[in-house]
Design an enzyme around this catalytic site. Sequence first.
Site, PDB file in Angstrom:
ATOM      1  N   TYR A   1       0.783  -1.236   0.000  1.00  0.00           N
ATOM      2  CA  TYR A   1       0.000   0.000   0.000  1.00  0.00           C
ATOM      3  C   TYR A   1       0.816   1.289   0.000  1.00  0.00           C
ATOM      4  O   TYR A   1       0.277   2.357  -0.256  1.00  0.00           O
ATOM      5  CB  TYR A   1      -0.995  -0.031   1.169  1.00  0.00           C
ATOM      6  CG  TYR A   1      -2.031  -1.104   0.959  1.00  0.00           C
ATOM      7  CD1 TYR A   1      -3.096  -0.903   0.103  1.00  0.00           C
ATOM      8  CD2 TYR A   1      -1.897  -2.357   1.560  1.00  0.00           C
ATOM      9  CE1 TYR A   1      -4.035  -1.890  -0.131  1.00  0.00           C
ATOM     10  CE2 TYR A   1      -2.824  -3.364   1.332  1.00  0.00           C
ATOM     11  CZ  TYR A   1      -3.901  -3.128   0.481  1.00  0.00           C
ATOM     12  OH  TYR A   1      -4.815  -4.113   0.236  1.00  0.00           O
TER      13      TYR A   1
ATOM     14  N   PHE B   1     -10.107  -3.427  10.783  1.00  0.00           N
ATOM     15  CA  PHE B   1     -11.305  -3.565   9.957  1.00  0.00           C
ATOM     16  C   PHE B   1     -10.962  -4.031   8.557  1.00  0.00           C
ATOM     17  O   PHE B   1     -11.807  -4.168   7.718  1.00  0.00           O
ATOM     18  CB  PHE B   1     -12.073  -2.232   9.900  1.00  0.00           C
ATOM     19  CG  PHE B   1     -11.255  -1.072   9.410  1.00  0.00           C
ATOM     20  CD1 PHE B   1     -11.113  -0.836   8.058  1.00  0.00           C
ATOM     21  CD2 PHE B   1     -10.623  -0.231  10.316  1.00  0.00           C
ATOM     22  CE1 PHE B   1     -10.335   0.241   7.611  1.00  0.00           C
ATOM     23  CE2 PHE B   1      -9.870   0.840   9.876  1.00  0.00           C
ATOM     24  CZ  PHE B   1      -9.728   1.085   8.520  1.00  0.00           C
TER      25      PHE B   1
END
Length: 405
Positions: free
Chosen positions: A124, A405
């Site tokens: 990322y 999450f």
Amino acid sequence: MTEVTIRPITADEVPAVVACVLDVFGTDPAADPQVVERVRALVPLDRTFAAFDGDAVVATTAAYDLRLTACGGTVAMGGLTIVTVRPTHRRRGLLRRLMTAHLADVRARHEPLSGLYASEASIYGRYGYGVAVESDELTLTGGDDLFEPRPDRAYVALSDDDALATLPTIYAEALATRPGMYARTHDWWRWRRILDRPQGRRGRSGRRHVVVRVGGVTRGYVVYRQHLAFEDGRPAGTVDVEELIALDADAEAALWRHLATIDLFPRVTFANAPVDSVAPWLARDHRRVTRRRRTDTLWLRVDDVAAALTARRYPIDGELTLAVRDDGEPSRWRLTVTDGVAACVPAISAVDVTLDRAALGSIYLGGVAASTLARAGRITGAPDAVARLDRLFAWPVAPWCAEQF
């Protein structure tokens, strides 16, 4: 080779998206029997993108609508989740196309941040995400002698229904005290924090919810699981803490005392403890609280620089011109802080410091010092300018993301 198309999904396609996610992560569907129902309840349909090869779902992303606490303020964040590409379709540019769709959606919703938990840390950074929050894995060797007794504190175990009625209020009050946390809806509490999925047990008990009360007033809670064991005929069980939230230092100390004194369970672990946890400093024997591992828990991309930098507060006043590198030409921003409140506007003045979006994401919540990234070559500028950036973005409480999450 057929053309792969990317688009938001329909309600009828949720099971196919879930099946792709379970396959890529190697999850047994029987271990999470309500997964489709949970996804329908929590994941906005219009924020779920999938890649289709014909009728088959071969890659996915989705985003939650989250509100992140940010150093004295709050800021909207697109919480990127369920990022998958099937092994049969890797190295075909599908992830980049899905990330482009996600970031376009973030901008359309005027969310200054995109955030995620990275299953693979090498991916990322190239999309502008930087490690903003880390956590420690703590292991305690408990016992009555580890922490000071708290005889005037009452501990109450709650049923799932009582926990659902009680814990959200405590959590909501605690939100403002620490950067990196995000607000939870009732459905989030029900489906992610209270519902006990079989895959979460891994041979351990169901979740235990215990609150601490002072003068009849609830001041904090801890959620944990237990695993009973014996070694040479002696109790050697483990308490695995999932979440510990306290509204003051006394309540936090009381909760640690409770965990350390559960009969038959002399070992306590907390895999996601804040890096500034007070547990080692509360302990009578510092070496019985061990920091075993530090890991990243929240990655941030600062997508709207001006909106993000004005959403948080700052411990000192000052000015800096930042050059923020992206795929194209760096953008320049003049950050001016007065009485802890920032103004951030496009700048034409000389640049004080230069950094990329990932580095800006890392320092945004005060979890990583600008001077550290400067030593690593991630931030450039004169030493006095880097020192000013350090002081501006510092925060007295370490960021913590209580839940992935």
